[in-house]
Design a protein around this motif. Structure first.
Motif, short mmCIF file in Angstrom:
data_model
loop_
_atom_site.label_atom_id
_atom_site.label_comp_id
_atom_site.label_asym_id
_atom_site.label_seq_id
_atom_site.Cartn_x
_atom_site.Cartn_y
_atom_site.Cartn_z
N LEU B 245 0.87 -1.18 0.00
CA LEU B 245 0.00 0.00 0.00
C LEU B 245 0.89 1.22 0.00
O LEU B 245 1.98 1.20 0.56
N ARG B 251 -4.09 9.94 0.07
CA ARG B 251 -4.91 8.75 -0.15
C ARG B 251 -4.08 7.49 -0.03
O ARG B 251 -2.87 7.53 -0.15
N GLN B 253 -3.22 4.00 -1.74
CA GLN B 253 -3.33 3.33 -3.03
C GLN B 253 -2.70 1.96 -2.95
O GLN B 253 -1.83 1.73 -2.11
#
Ligand SMILES: Nc1ncnc2c1ncn2[C@@H]1O[C@H](COP(=O)(O)OP(=O)(O)O)[C@@H](O)[C@H]1O
Ligand SMILES: [Mg+2]
Lengths: 299, 259
Positions: B245, B251, B253
């Motif tokens: 990740l 954010r 992703q």
């Protein structure tokens, strides 16, 4: 957070005790504060107990009575005694008045003149014992009435001068108790300060303990227990020093009166031994509150 | 196997500990399918949002890497995963319970089920290494002695037997990391969160730590490692099925096959 129970405190948790690092400065401060305050408390206690003792001795004597002495020519004694008893019976504040019998008077004189004193043939004044009620009578008023009706009567209320002394003793006793409270309060405040500074200095330790899943009451217990035991041993030390100082006071003597009577008597020696327990309790409550406050703030 | 020199996997201690803690097993049964569930989570330290709109579900036994540039919020993310921080928006559900509904005692309980290897592995310097490793047991009120067989095996497993009686400041970087890992797993946690575990250790030591984490994963533990060390991730990918990740532009992703 759950309250710490004294049972858990006494049982001890060696694990919890280990996790709080030894802190030199706060340890010494707590020990010193507890020792010094307890040393002072021993004297405040001795003062309260001694003045309490004096006050109760004196007020017992006061309550006992005063005496009326009737010195008159032998043939008038009986009549004057009767008259005095009449006066006393109508005097406010007198609970009872009673003429002492020959035998009682002889018993009173025996220590001075021996048992063979021929009381009947001597012009010994007749004594009347007066027992006051709770309000007490007005001695000046009584003297005036007696002067008018019983010329041979002399009122001896020597006990009365002690009344203000009893009052003073009561005051001193109250001051002693107040001092005890103040000493306890100051000790609590100083131990709170020491605990706060220990907690603040150990912010990192507390963070690590929380990281590995320590509950707040576990952390609080570790600190509280440490401070409570320190306060206890400090107080025990202060108590023994205080008692040693009391023992070193000169013996109570009749001439010294009040001042030399300051030591502890009889079972009163028990009381100072409660001081370390009180100190531990004060510390327990003070550090418990400090720890809870601090842990909330560090959350 | 190199661990402990005995050629066998020396990890039953934690399994033994787990079976001695019925609370953990009971909770496991009711926890549902996910160890950690993040739902539209956002976090800000007071300024602008550092993390936004993050959703993630960690299944038991999965292996994750968390990457991203320095300051992206990796440490913050992990703190949200063990209840040290509460999301400013959205939900963080740990073992089936929303962090927002937990009191401090419940958070403490969670800490015992999540093994955290802190970025700057903090120890109590007045205790020995062995005691520091046993600290989670100590704070949960259990008696532990340095002679405890399980503890000894765990210390041997991470190769610290000869340092057991040392004080933490005497340890090297790699030894500190291994001690932190041993402390993180002593309660037999369901999940291990490691924040830059190879931050300041040499390559050989990184390999060794990775092996320990992979081994824990093989025992069924969920593992999440925050790192910006791409070499470590590549090395792991040859041994374990790991998802990578990445935090970028606030954010989360899924990093692709470029690794
Ligand atoms: N306690 C805090 N208060 C305010 N800002 C913080 C705090 N902790 C971290 N930050 C900021 O949040 C950002 C992300 O930090 P961090 O999660 O440590 O990132 P990473 O671990 O990816 O390097 C950084 O800009 C950092 O300065
Ligand atoms: Mg970080």
């Amino acid at each position: 957070m759950k309250l710490l129970s004294p049972a858990v405190l006494l049982r001890g948790e060696p694990q919890a005790d280990r996790v709080v690092p030894p802190t030199g400065f706060t340890a010494r401060l707590t020990l010193f504060a507890a020792a010094a305050m307890t040393f002072l408390a021993v004297f405040a206690l001795a003062l309260s107990l001694a003045t309490g003792r004096l006050a109760s001795n004196w007020s017992e004597e006061l309550a006992r009575s005063s005496t009326l002495r009737i010195s008159a020519p032998a043939e008038q004694v009986a009549a004057q005694t009767e008259a005095a008893l009449q006066v006393l019976a109508t005097t406010g504040g007198v609970a009872r008045a009673r003429a002492l019998s020959r035998e009682e008077q002889q018993a009173l004189l025996e220590p001075w003149f021996g048992p063979d004193l021929p009381v009947d043939s001597l012009p010994i004044p007749q004594l009347i014992e007066i027992i006051e009620d709770a309000q007490g009578y007005d001695p000046d008023g009584l003297r005036l009435r007696l002067a008018a009706e019983v010329p041979g009567a002399v009122l001896d209320d020597h006990g009365r001068w002690r009344r203000p002394l009893v009052k003073a003793a009561g005051r001193i006793r109250a001051l002693g108790l107040l001092s005890l409270l103040l000493i306890g309060g100051v000790m609590g405040a100083m131990i709170t300060l020491a605990a706060n500074s220990a907690l603040a200095a150990n912010g990192q330790v507390i963070a690590v303990l929380r990281l590995v899943g320590a509950r707040d009451d576990f952390i609080a217990r570790a600190f509280v227990r440490r401070f409570t035991f320190r306060a206890f041993w400090g107080a025990a030390l202060g108590m023994f020093l205080g008692l040693a100082a009391l023992l070193a006071l000169p013996e109570a003597q009749a001439e010294g009166g009040f001042l030399t009577g300051l030591g502890l008597r009889g079972w009163h020696w028990i009381w100072p031994f409660f001081l370390p327990l009180v100190a531990a309790m004060v510390s327990f409550l003070a550090t418990g509150a400090a720890a809870r406050r601090m842990l909330r703030r560090l959350a | 196997m190199w661990i402990g020199g005995g050629g066998k996997v020396l990890f039953p201690p934690c399994a033994a500990i787990a079976s001695a803690v019925p609370i953990l097993q009971k909770d496991k049964a009711v926890a549902g399918a996910y160890v950690i569930e993040l739902d539209n989570l956002a976090y800000s330290y007071g300024g602008g949002e550092l993390l936004s709109d993050i959703s993630l579900r960690l299944t038991p036994g999965s292996f994750h890497f968390l990457t991203g540039p320095s300051g992206a919020g990796k440490t913050t993310f992990l703190k949200l995963c063990y209840g040290a921080l509460v999301p400013t928006a959205g939900h963080a559900v740990l073992f089936g319970k929303d962090v927002r509904q937990m009191d401090r005692d419940e958070i403490a309980e969670i800490r015992r089920r999540v093994g955290v290897v802190h970025q700057d592995c903090q120890f109590l310097d007045h205790l020995s290494v062995a005691e520091n490793i046993a600290l989670p047991l100590m704070v949960s009120g259990r008696d532990v002695s340095a002679e405890d067989q399980n503890l000894k095996e765990l210390i041997a497993w991470c190769g610290l037997t000869h340092r057991a009686e040392a004080r933490p400041p005497e340890l090297s970087g790699g030894e500190r990391q291994r001690a932190a890992l041993a402390r993180a797993v002593i309660m037999s946690p369901d999940i291990i969160l490691a924040d830059e575990p190879t931050g300041n250790v040499d390559w050989e030591m990184s390999e060794r730590l990775l092996s320990l984490l992979v081994e824990l994963n093989r025992m069924g533990k969920t593992v999440m490692i925050a790192t910006h060390d791409l070499g470590l991730i590549r090395a792991a990918k040859t041994r374990v099925q790991a998802r990578v990740l990445r935090i970028a532009k606030r954010r989360l992703q899924l990093a692709g096959a470029d690794l």
